[in-house]
Design a protein around this motif. Sequence first.
Motif, PDB file in Angstrom:
ATOM      1  N   GLN A  22       0.841  -1.187   0.000  1.00  0.00           N
ATOM      2  CA  GLN A  22       0.000   0.000   0.000  1.00  0.00           C
ATOM      3  C   GLN A  22       0.880   1.241   0.000  1.00  0.00           C
ATOM      4  OE1 GLN A  22      -3.093   0.127   2.974  1.00  0.00           O
ATOM      5  NE2 GLN A  22      -3.742  -1.987   2.592  1.00  0.00           N
ATOM      6  N   ASP A  24       0.561   5.647   0.609  1.00  0.00           N
ATOM      7  CA  ASP A  24      -0.305   6.769   0.953  1.00  0.00           C
ATOM      8  C   ASP A  24      -0.018   7.957   0.049  1.00  0.00           C
ATOM      9  OD1 ASP A  24       1.975   8.076   1.909  1.00  0.00           O
ATOM     10  OD2 ASP A  24       1.549   7.632   4.009  1.00  0.00           O
ATOM     11  N   THR A  32       2.389  -5.299   2.686  1.00  0.00           N
ATOM     12  CA  THR A  32       1.450  -6.106   3.473  1.00  0.00           C
ATOM     13  C   THR A  32       1.613  -7.593   3.207  1.00  0.00           C
ATOM     14  OG1 THR A  32      -0.231  -5.814   1.726  1.00  0.00           O
ATOM     15  CG2 THR A  32      -0.237  -4.245   3.554  1.00  0.00           C
ATOM     16  N   LEU A  90      -5.132   6.518  -0.632  1.00  0.00           N
ATOM     17  CA  LEU A  90      -4.485   5.207  -0.551  1.00  0.00           C
ATOM     18  C   LEU A  90      -4.500   4.485  -1.892  1.00  0.00           C
ATOM     19  CD1 LEU A  90      -6.036   3.986   2.814  1.00  0.00           C
ATOM     20  CD2 LEU A  90      -3.755   4.963   2.458  1.00  0.00           C
ATOM     21  N   ARG A  92      -3.241   0.500  -3.603  1.00  0.00           N
ATOM     22  CA  ARG A  92      -2.828  -0.870  -3.305  1.00  0.00           C
ATOM     23  C   ARG A  92      -2.289  -1.514  -4.578  1.00  0.00           C
ATOM     24  NH1 ARG A  92      -7.260  -4.666  -0.630  1.00  0.00           N
ATOM     25  NH2 ARG A  92      -8.164  -4.582  -2.732  1.00  0.00           N
ATOM     26  N   SER A 126      -8.313   3.681  -2.826  1.00  0.00           N
ATOM     27  CA  SER A 126      -9.345   3.670  -1.793  1.00  0.00           C
ATOM     28  C   SER A 126      -9.337   4.989  -1.041  1.00  0.00           C
ATOM     29  CB  SER A 126      -9.090   2.521  -0.804  1.00  0.00           C
ATOM     30  OG  SER A 126     -10.012   2.575   0.280  1.00  0.00           O
ATOM     31  N   ASP A 128     -11.001   5.114   1.997  1.00  0.00           N
ATOM     32  CA  ASP A 128     -11.116   4.801   3.423  1.00  0.00           C
ATOM     33  C   ASP A 128     -10.294   3.599   3.855  1.00  0.00           C
ATOM     34  OD1 ASP A 128     -12.501   2.750   2.240  1.00  0.00           O
ATOM     35  OD2 ASP A 128     -14.467   3.310   3.043  1.00  0.00           O
ATOM     36  N   GLY A 129      -9.580   2.938   2.938  1.00  0.00           N
ATOM     37  CA  GLY A 129      -8.799   1.766   3.294  1.00  0.00           C
ATOM     38  C   GLY A 129      -9.621   0.503   3.421  1.00  0.00           C
ATOM     39  N   THR A 130     -10.925   0.593   3.175  1.00  0.00           N
ATOM     40  CA  THR A 130     -11.811  -0.565   3.284  1.00  0.00           C
ATOM     41  C   THR A 130     -12.356  -0.977   1.918  1.00  0.00           C
ATOM     42  OG1 THR A 130     -12.475   0.087   5.516  1.00  0.00           O
ATOM     43  CG2 THR A 130     -13.907  -1.461   4.356  1.00  0.00           C
ATOM     44  N   TRP A 132     -12.025  -0.886  -1.985  1.00  0.00           N
ATOM     45  CA  TRP A 132     -10.999  -0.676  -3.004  1.00  0.00           C
ATOM     46  C   TRP A 132     -11.608  -0.840  -4.389  1.00  0.00           C
ATOM     47  CZ3 TRP A 132      -6.027   0.690  -1.639  1.00  0.00           C
ATOM     48  CH2 TRP A 132      -5.707   0.551  -0.278  1.00  0.00           C
TER      49      TRP A 132
END
Length: 420
Positions: A22, A24, A32, A90, A92, A126, A128-130, A132
Amino acid sequence: MGEAKRRKQLGLMPTVHPFEAQMDADGNVTLTRGPEDADLRGRIEAALKTSQPYGAAWDSEYRTSYVMAGRPDRLLNTAEDVQAIPVPALRRFAGDLVLGQAGEGVGLNIPVEGGGHLRLRERQHSFDGTRWEGFPTGQDPRQVLEFLMQHPALSLRGEVVASFLVEHWPEGRIDIEPEPPEELLEVIEAVTREWHGETPEEWAQTHHDLLEQGDDEPVPVARRLLLELRRPAPLQSPLSLAFATRGNVEFHPNPEGSSYSPDGETWHSYGDPDAELTEDGTGELGELLSTMLDVPTVPVTVWADGRVEWEERAIPEEHADRVRADLREATGAGNPDAWGEWTRNVLVETFAGEAPHLADLDELPAVQGVRLDLPTDAITDPDDPAQYFMESEVTFDGEHWRDLYAEDVPEELGRLRPSN
């Protein structure tokens, strides 16, 4: 099976390490999933950090992809229209670190220091990081181009923040004027080598291509490159892409201001090969380069309460009211909310490398005044001259000024830390 084992023993079979990572908005990379070896993990993180845009460059890339996907519901005419498109913080990535001899395969391939390459198979973003998502693939290229070209804001360019004249000799010597900040030195050298060519064959080919001449023509013993560093444009145009983007800066070689030497003494302009030059490269071309590299400016001070000041007679009276109005509009001076937002962005973007935590703070010290450098040519320009200025100093108390480009972060900012 025997042939595969033999090829592996000979180093002909690649070693593949799957990974997920990931990133930012400031370019910080977190692995990860990946190999356990710390060196390999570090090489993956470094390759992503140097190859993927962040800050304003990520904003520009995302918004361009957003437009190319046909998402906007109205025409984008101004930079403000483009900047109104929210950008997710974010990203990924999923892919492989490939070591050893192997074809590049499918996906984006990124060289890795020490050998091998990253093969990126998937990129998502993303807010919110939730949740994607990625932009659609397999679109009709003509439709994608139509989506992008219909917006007038596509013609906007990022402002030039610095220009360097780089003298390059194929045996490796590189001299840069003016002397760049330490953090830019290696990057400028790498971009120059990439532009001129890493091998003798590439050196000759890029020279011949610029002059539109045959391969049997002589090859120069040295070349000078005028390299412009720009802030990323609001939208990335396929007609005027930067030669390279490193982190948060676009690199634009300017062939018109570049030159070459057949003997190490006389120099010829790529823009005008017949320009009259002296042995040290001065003359018509030297004057041109001097003009481009040394832009005269007028110091201007803008205050939070709306005052805009400069030395007496620095700006002709007939342009004074317009310049003041343009600068007030650009900075938000006189409007507490707009001024606060603009000065916050100046501080966060300027010190993104030295103090990235500033972006996480709800409040920063109130800025009372900002000193700007306004190019004299912009004063009489009928377009808004505010797009050309460069911030140089700020004051938090109205008396003590802090250099935005000093090595140290101003003490008013340096002592701040996130509450969590």
